[in-house]
Scaffold this active site. Structure first.
Site, PDB file in Angstrom:
ATOM      1  N   PHE A 157       1.063  -1.187  -0.133  1.00  0.00           N
ATOM      2  CA  PHE A 157      -0.159   0.010  -0.178  1.00  0.00           C
ATOM      3  C   PHE A 157       0.983   1.241  -0.018  1.00  0.00           C
ATOM      4  CE2 PHE A 157      -4.487   1.053   1.556  1.00  0.00           C
ATOM      5  CZ  PHE A 157      -5.164   0.101   0.353  1.00  0.00           C
TER       6      PHE A 157
ATOM      7  N   GLN B 214      -7.905  14.562   4.505  1.00  0.00           N
ATOM      8  CA  GLN B 214      -7.228  13.648   3.320  1.00  0.00           C
ATOM      9  C   GLN B 214      -8.096  13.655   2.211  1.00  0.00           C
ATOM     10  OE1 GLN B 214      -6.334   9.222   3.655  1.00  0.00           O
ATOM     11  NE2 GLN B 214      -4.236  10.112   3.771  1.00  0.00           N
TER      12      GLN B 214
ATOM     13  N   HIS C 127      -8.553  11.488  -0.934  1.00  0.00           N
ATOM     14  CA  HIS C 127      -7.904  10.249  -1.586  1.00  0.00           C
ATOM     15  C   HIS C 127      -7.920  10.429  -2.947  1.00  0.00           C
ATOM     16  CE1 HIS C 127      -7.882   6.031  -2.558  1.00  0.00           C
ATOM     17  NE2 HIS C 127      -7.585   5.484  -1.484  1.00  0.00           N
TER      18      HIS C 127
ATOM     19  N   LEU D 109     -15.380   5.456  -3.381  1.00  0.00           N
ATOM     20  CA  LEU D 109     -14.059   5.257  -3.252  1.00  0.00           C
ATOM     21  C   LEU D 109     -13.468   4.156  -4.128  1.00  0.00           C
ATOM     22  CD1 LEU D 109     -11.461   6.089  -1.576  1.00  0.00           C
ATOM     23  CD2 LEU D 109     -11.677   3.858  -0.564  1.00  0.00           C
TER      24      LEU D 109
ATOM     25  N   GLU E 144      -7.160   1.870  -2.758  1.00  0.00           N
ATOM     26  CA  GLU E 144      -5.681   1.956  -3.281  1.00  0.00           C
ATOM     27  C   GLU E 144      -5.075   0.631  -3.448  1.00  0.00           C
ATOM     28  OE1 GLU E 144      -3.664   4.910  -0.831  1.00  0.00           O
ATOM     29  OE2 GLU E 144      -1.930   3.393  -0.647  1.00  0.00           O
TER      30      GLU E 144
ATOM     31  N   ARG F 146      -0.767   9.671  -0.339  1.00  0.00           N
ATOM     32  CA  ARG F 146      -2.047  10.069  -0.829  1.00  0.00           C
ATOM     33  C   ARG F 146      -2.208  11.472  -1.335  1.00  0.00           C
ATOM     34  NH1 ARG F 146      -6.375   6.308   2.709  1.00  0.00           N
ATOM     35  NH2 ARG F 146      -5.672   4.617   1.556  1.00  0.00           N
TER      36      ARG F 146
ATOM     37  N   HIS G 281     -11.649  11.990   1.978  1.00  0.00           N
ATOM     38  CA  HIS G 281     -12.008  10.626   2.528  1.00  0.00           C
ATOM     39  C   HIS G 281     -11.646  10.555   3.991  1.00  0.00           C
ATOM     40  CE1 HIS G 281     -11.320   6.460   2.114  1.00  0.00           C
ATOM     41  NE2 HIS G 281     -10.156   6.481   2.552  1.00  0.00           N
TER      42      HIS G 281
ATOM     43  N   ARG H 186      -2.342  10.535   6.628  1.00  0.00           N
ATOM     44  CA  ARG H 186      -2.381   8.951   7.103  1.00  0.00           C
ATOM     45  C   ARG H 186      -2.042   8.221   6.062  1.00  0.00           C
ATOM     46  NH1 ARG H 186      -6.753   5.144   6.518  1.00  0.00           N
ATOM     47  NH2 ARG H 186      -7.944   6.331   5.392  1.00  0.00           N
TER      48      ARG H 186
HETATM   49  C1  LIG Z   1     -14.594   3.805   1.285  1.00  0.00           C
HETATM   50  C2  LIG Z   1     -13.764   3.612   2.435  1.00  0.00           C
HETATM   51  C3  LIG Z   1     -12.639   2.910   2.168  1.00  0.00           C
HETATM   52  C4  LIG Z   1     -11.788   2.885   3.583  1.00  0.00           C
HETATM   53  N1  LIG Z   1     -10.492   1.746   3.184  1.00  0.00           N
HETATM   54  C5  LIG Z   1      -9.661   1.635   4.420  1.00  0.00           C
HETATM   55  C6  LIG Z   1      -8.819   0.647   4.268  1.00  0.00           C
HETATM   56  O1  LIG Z   1      -8.589   0.009   3.393  1.00  0.00           O
HETATM   57  N2  LIG Z   1      -7.945   0.833   5.220  1.00  0.00           N
HETATM   58  C7  LIG Z   1      -8.159   1.484   6.307  1.00  0.00           C
HETATM   59  O2  LIG Z   1      -7.329   1.384   7.397  1.00  0.00           O
HETATM   60  N3  LIG Z   1      -8.926   2.685   6.409  1.00  0.00           N
HETATM   61  C8  LIG Z   1      -9.755   2.758   5.653  1.00  0.00           C
HETATM   62  N4  LIG Z   1     -10.865   3.693   5.467  1.00  0.00           N
HETATM   63  C9  LIG Z   1     -11.015   4.347   6.732  1.00  0.00           C
HETATM   64  C10 LIG Z   1     -11.670   3.648   7.804  1.00  0.00           C
HETATM   65  O3  LIG Z   1     -12.595   2.882   7.257  1.00  0.00           O
HETATM   66  C11 LIG Z   1     -12.514   4.543   8.956  1.00  0.00           C
HETATM   67  O4  LIG Z   1     -11.550   5.717   8.982  1.00  0.00           O
HETATM   68  C12 LIG Z   1     -12.577   3.996   9.902  1.00  0.00           C
HETATM   69  O5  LIG Z   1     -13.478   2.865   9.485  1.00  0.00           O
HETATM   70  C13 LIG Z   1     -13.550   4.772  10.881  1.00  0.00           C
HETATM   71  O6  LIG Z   1     -13.846   3.975  11.913  1.00  0.00           O
HETATM   72  P1  LIG Z   1     -14.482   4.655  13.332  1.00  0.00           P
HETATM   73  O7  LIG Z   1     -14.737   3.260  14.095  1.00  0.00           O
HETATM   74  O8  LIG Z   1     -13.677   5.518  13.951  1.00  0.00           O
HETATM   75  O9  LIG Z   1     -15.790   5.017  12.826  1.00  0.00           O
HETATM   76  P2  LIG Z   1     -17.015   4.366  11.935  1.00  0.00           P
HETATM   77  O10 LIG Z   1     -16.872   3.032  11.485  1.00  0.00           O
HETATM   78  O11 LIG Z   1     -17.303   5.539  10.852  1.00  0.00           O
HETATM   79  O12 LIG Z   1     -18.179   4.428  13.053  1.00  0.00           O
HETATM   80  C14 LIG Z   1     -18.722   5.632  13.589  1.00  0.00           C
HETATM   81  C15 LIG Z   1     -19.927   5.138  14.414  1.00  0.00           C
HETATM   82  O13 LIG Z   1     -20.307   6.213  15.064  1.00  0.00           O
HETATM   83  C16 LIG Z   1     -21.696   6.446  14.839  1.00  0.00           C
HETATM   84  N5  LIG Z   1     -22.153   7.896  15.196  1.00  0.00           N
HETATM   85  C17 LIG Z   1     -21.596   8.900  14.733  1.00  0.00           C
HETATM   86  N6  LIG Z   1     -22.259   9.925  15.285  1.00  0.00           N
HETATM   87  C18 LIG Z   1     -23.163   9.306  16.149  1.00  0.00           C
HETATM   88  C19 LIG Z   1     -23.971  10.110  17.111  1.00  0.00           C
HETATM   89  N7  LIG Z   1     -24.081  11.544  17.175  1.00  0.00           N
HETATM   90  N8  LIG Z   1     -24.526   9.051  18.052  1.00  0.00           N
HETATM   91  C20 LIG Z   1     -24.405   7.926  17.968  1.00  0.00           C
HETATM   92  N9  LIG Z   1     -23.624   7.192  17.098  1.00  0.00           N
HETATM   93  C21 LIG Z   1     -22.931   8.096  16.271  1.00  0.00           C
HETATM   94  C22 LIG Z   1     -22.072   5.923  13.741  1.00  0.00           C
HETATM   95  O14 LIG Z   1     -23.425   5.644  13.526  1.00  0.00           O
HETATM   96  C23 LIG Z   1     -21.339   4.422  13.715  1.00  0.00           C
HETATM   97  O15 LIG Z   1     -21.594   3.541  14.134  1.00  0.00           O
HETATM   98  C24 LIG Z   1     -11.696   3.631   4.428  1.00  0.00           C
HETATM   99  C25 LIG Z   1     -12.789   4.678   4.457  1.00  0.00           C
HETATM  100  C26 LIG Z   1     -13.787   4.661   3.442  1.00  0.00           C
HETATM  101  C27 LIG Z   1     -14.784   5.608   3.515  1.00  0.00           C
END
Ligand SMILES: Cc1cc2nc3c(=O)[nH]c(=O)nc-3n(C[C@H](O)[C@H](O)[C@H](O)COP(=O)(O)OP(=O)(O)OC[C@H]3O[C@@H](n4cnc5c(N)ncnc54)[C@H](O)[C@@H]3O)c2cc1C
Ligand code: SF4
Ligand code: SF4
Ligand code: FES
Lengths: 610, 246
Positions: free
Chosen positions: A123, A236, A238, A252, A255, A311, A377, A412
């Site tokens: 990556f 970021q 992407h 998306l 990568e 990126r 992203h 990142r």
């Molecule tokens: C398309 C895509 C591909 C990606 N690919 C990669 C990858 O290959 N490798 C990598 O390392 N990262 C990748 N990322 C980044 C990574 O997926 C995210 O940064 C990461 O999943 C975020 O996880 P999190 O647990 O912080 O939040 P999330 O998984 O987004 O969860 C947020 C949670 O908070 C809840 N929430 C939000 N606001 C509130 C509120 N007010 N009250 C109650 N609940 C709330 C939501 O409902 C959800 O359950 C990618 C991101 C995207 C969008």
């Protein structure tokens, strides 16, 4: 409404968010014996984490045994342009392998190496194949594993329940008020500690890979309660989002396509990334097509192709090509894997990309190139936390995952987010446990605050007329897209801030259809408040940082400044509104800066640490 | 160009189809049209969605009577003059408009005995080979859209939710039973509690699965085989007879 009979639920700790970070934190709390509640805006298993594609970074050395935590740490610091919190980057690199193995223990089935170990792929910015993955649906595997595991841990999960604001008692956390999407009814969570794991705020932009949930709720709630935000200027973009058809613009393209050999070409058919190799990466990047091809064929001495630069570099290069008139028909560039790999290989390693293009754009990526362009992203910045405990400057408030800041610095690396969620989700759970065990008296709930939170939410329903929240959201997105994009200038940022002021006034006048039951208009109106905090914080921080570093590019201040490495921008809520200020960085521990500035050969071959 | 949509509006108690007309562009999917309707005509129109790319399984609805993901269904799959009907999933109770109550499914998952993995090798690793994990990786592609649960006649027409756990959870069970390192035995539960015998292999679930998982052939039938090896299942008996298995 009588606020004394609002539904009340009591937990030791409430986790807000059920993505990778939230569930991992909740599991840790529950395993530590805490009464643990968890809320999420969507159903369980639908959080953003499910969309992650490429993989989770962990220096396990399964594919290239030269890898170890020090090299992962060095890559992360260099990717972050040395603005990362040193200790966070250290913990992350050291603990990621064990967090990934633990997931396997809990049921995750990663792709395998020939020896039957967890396979790892290349990556951008990672020196060695380091991303454990499952085709291009790694996030689904991780989230589903955590979901299936957590339902047996006695965690109280409240789905489709949105947090509105924190309730404090003398400056420390006492609980949180939220509402049920289904009924629109309010609920008070009494809790000794709260963990925010709410993800980022990408929905402030028009072209983004993020879903509606990414309205920066955690950032908004934390900020209003007095928590500091850090590194908010680093958003970021992407490099590869879909550009066509218009309705999917921004979605998306992993990568992993480039990691598995995909190349970027302009309308002249030229592989242009060779023209954009920055000095700091020149010695580690291939400068001829021949060498890049050797690397792809597995030659361990060949250097990495320039398509796998970080990126920020690739996104700016694409933007420059498009602006020079060498873009693709729909305003992107070409990402070509068809000419590099067999159809069978592409379908096996990138099945969801294959389907995504086939079904949404009617294009077969095993035959023709994709059209791609930058898309907002990820938020490097977020709520400022202590590197060891993940506690914010508000006692009892913790944050982890994308909504927390500090780990990634100015940029990142791909794959470092899924590992971040796991490592800091667990550490936040431990931090909370420690906090609660040392708490001498229980926090008290302030009824006035509850009333204030609820009234401000119901006002939107009680107006007879006002502004359409969806239309206002679009206006905000246009503003951020135009004035706070990939490249920025002081003048544009200033203009953006003025526009944001106007939108902020309008947010006070949004209105929604009167019934609160499953009412997206009302839900959207409530989110807008947090999106505004997010947008304003990014813009103010971007204005203050007068240099170009990582994901933050200022046309009026080209290149990195020496001073720029010495501070982080911190956002604070003051009586006179939002303030951005420079916070001096402490000197790094010597053993860490030695690693970050070491040459690769000095670090290779060392066995991985704990 | 404008297009017409007939959208179900209502809640648990009552409801009706309401027609809307909105401008559409090239490449739009049904979910885009629903969002346009929200912005222009009905801000309180309830719908679930997240990823808008077929990855999260939130946007399950019935489009012209067929269970589908709204974000992956292109408008130009339908004739230009055709009014497109959008309604919530039928097999589960309605919450509001296009949003159904899937909580039953979340309850089912809790009934399943989780992975019981054997001890790690001495060097701290688990070893599994790609060829041995491929078949469970297929099941693990499931995005929990529950379209298969919606279409399965055992749950939908006969409402035998107390007797059959449904195709989604049959493949979840299969992914555990076929896990190379799992040490639990769920076969008795698959027969008794989860009702494997209720499935009569119509393959309707497989037909609607947006992840193209071979739910019936690769998941349910092998599980039924394992049950038959222990107990008797009339459908399987017939199936084996017809296809001369064993
Ligand atoms: C398309 C895509 C591909 C990606 N690919 C990669 C990858 O290959 N490798 C990598 O390392 N990262 C990748 N990322 C980044 C990574 O997926 C995210 O940064 C990461 O999943 C975020 O996880 P999190 O647990 O912080 O939040 P999330 O998984 O987004 O969860 C947020 C949670 O908070 C809840 N929430 C939000 N606001 C509130 C509120 N007010 N009250 C109650 N609940 C709330 C939501 O409902 C959800 O359950 C990618 C991101 C995207 C969008
Ligand atoms: S094959 Fe079995 S599970 Fe699938 S729809 Fe038919 S009866 Fe239901
Ligand atoms: S098996 Fe297929 S149809 Fe059923 S829930 Fe999973 S993805 Fe949806
Ligand atoms: S919105 Fe995620 S599958 Fe449709």
């Amino acid at each position: 409404m009588d606020f004394s009979d609002i539904q009340t639920v009591e937990h030791d700790v409430l986790v807000v968010g059920a993505g990778g970070a939230g569930i991992r934190a909740a599991v840790e709390c529950a395993q530590n014996g805490l009464n643990t509640g968890m809320i999420s805006k969507s159903l369980l298993g639908k959080a953003h984490t499910v969309m992650a594609e490429g993989g989770v970074a962990a220096a396990m050395g399964n594919v290239d045994s030269r890898d170890n935590w020090k090299i992962h740490f060095r890559d992360t610091m260099r990717g972050g342009k040395f603005l990362n919190q040193w200790r966070m980057a250290e913990l992350h690199a050291k603990q990621a392998p064990e967090r990934v193995r633990e997931l396997e223990e809990w049921g995750a089935v990663f792709d395998r190496t020939e020896n039957g170990l967890i396979n790892q792929r290349n990556f951008g910015g990672h020196r060695y194949p380091r991303l454990a993955h499952v085709g291009d649906r790694t996030g689904l595997e991780i989230l589903r594993t955590l979901q299936d595991f957590c339902i047996h841990k006695g965690i109280h999960t409240h789905m489709e329940c949105t947090g509105l604001d924190l309730v404090l008692d003398n400056g420390r956390v006492a609980g949180l008020v939220g509402y049920w999407r289904e009924t629109g009814r309010f609920i008070l969570f009494k809790a000794k500690a709260v963990i925010f794991a709410t993800g980022g705020g990408g929905k402030a932009w028009r072209i983004t890979s993020n879903s509606w949930e990414y309205s920066g709720d955690g950032l908004g709630m934390a900020y209003r309660a007095g928590a500091e935000l850090i590194d908010m200027e680093f958003t970021q973009f992407h490099p590869t989002g879909m550009v066509w058809p218009p309705s999917v613009r921004g979605i998306l393209v992993t990568e992993g396509v480039r990691g598995d050999g995909g190349i970027l070409k302009n309308s002249d058919g030229k592989r242009f990334m060779f023209d954009y190799i920055p000095k700091i990466f020149a010695s580690e990047t291939a400068d001829t097509v021949e060498e890049a091809n050797l690397w792809l064929s597995g030659d361990r001495d060949a250097r990495r192709p320039p398509e796998l630069l970080t990126r920020d570099v690739v996104a700016r290069a694409i933007k420059a090509e498009v602006e020079a008139g060498r873009g693709s028909p729909n305003g992107g560039v070409f990402l070509d894997i068809a000419s590099q790999q067999s159809a069978e290989f592409i379908k096996r390693k990138l099945p969801s990309m294959y389907h995504q293009f086939k079904e949404l754009a009617v294009i077969d990526i095993t035959e023709v190139p994709m059209e791609v362009g930058p898309t907002l992203h990820y938020f490097m910045g977020g709520i400022r936390v202590d590197s060891n405990s993940q506690e914010t400057n508000i006692p009892g408030l913790f944050a982890c995952g994308e909504c927390a800041g500090g780990m990634h610095g100015a940029n990142r690396l791909g794959g470092n987010s899924l590992s971040d969620l796991l490592v800091f989700g667990k550490l936040a759970g431990d931090g909370v446990t420690n906090y609660i065990n040392n708490l001498s008296n229980k926090p008290q709930i302030n009824n006035l605050k509850i009333k204030e939170i609820i009234t401000s939410a119901t006002d939107i329903l009680n107006r007879d007329e006002g502004i359409n929240p969806f239309v206002l959201h679009e206006k905000l997105q246009e503003t951020m897209q135009k004035y706070v994009g990939i490249v920025r200038t002081g003048d544009e940022l200033q203009l953006g801030l003025e526009k944001l002021e106007k939108i902020k006034e309008d947010v006070g006048r949004v209105y929604a259809h009167a019934s609160p039951q499953y009412n997206p208009g009302w839900n959207e109106a409530l989110d807008l408040k947090n999106l505004m905090v997010t947008a304003e914080a990014v813009t103010k921080a971007a204005f203050l940082r007068e240099e170009s570093r990582g994901a933050h590019t200022r046309l009026d201040f080209e290149g990195e400044s020496e001073e720029g490495m010495k501070y982080n921008v911190v956002i604070r809520n003051t009586s006179s509104g939002m303030v951005a200020e420079k916070r001096h960085r402490e000197e790094p521990p010597k053993e860490l800066s030695d690693i970050a500035f070491a040459t690769l050969s000095e670090l290779e071959g060392e066995s991985s640490g704990s | 160009m404008d297009r017409k949509f007939k959208v179900w509006r209502g809640n648990k108690k009552s409801g009706e189809f309401i027609s809307y007309s909105v401008a559409v562009e090239q490449g739009m999917v049904v979910l885009d049209a629903v969002h346009r309707i929200q912005t222009e005509h009905a801000s309180d129109l309830a719908v679930r969605w997240n990823c808008k790319a077929g990855k999260c399984g939130s946007c399950s609805v019935e489009i012209n009577g067929k269970p589908k993901l709204a974000c992956m269904t292109r408008l130009n799959d339908y004739r230009e003059d055709e009014e497109i009907t959008i309604q919530p999933i039928k097999a589960f109770p309605i919450i509001k408009d296009l949003v159904a109550d899937f909580s039953w499914n979340y309850e089912q998952n809790k009934r399943i005995q989780p992975l019981k993995i054997r001890a790690r090798d001495k060097d701290g690793n688990h070893r599994m080979f790609q060829r041995d994990v491929e078949r469970i990786q297929e099941f693990r592609k499931c995005i929990e859209c529950f379209l298969c649960q919606d279409v399965c006649h055992v749950l939908r027409d006969h409402n035998k939710k107390d007797k059959f756990i449904g195709p989604r959870f049959m493949i979840r069970l299969a992914s555990l039973e076929m896990h190379p390192l799992d040490e639990a035995d769920r076969i008795p539960a698959i027969k008794e509690e989860f009702g494997a015998g209720m499935c009569n292999i119509t393959r309707c679930c497989t037909d609607v699965c947006p992840e193209h998982i071979q739910i019936t052939d690769n998941g349910i039938i092998p599980l039924k085989e394992r049950v038959v090896d222990k107990y008797y299942d009339p459908v399987m008996w017939l199936y084996r007879k017809i296809f001369k298995r064993n």
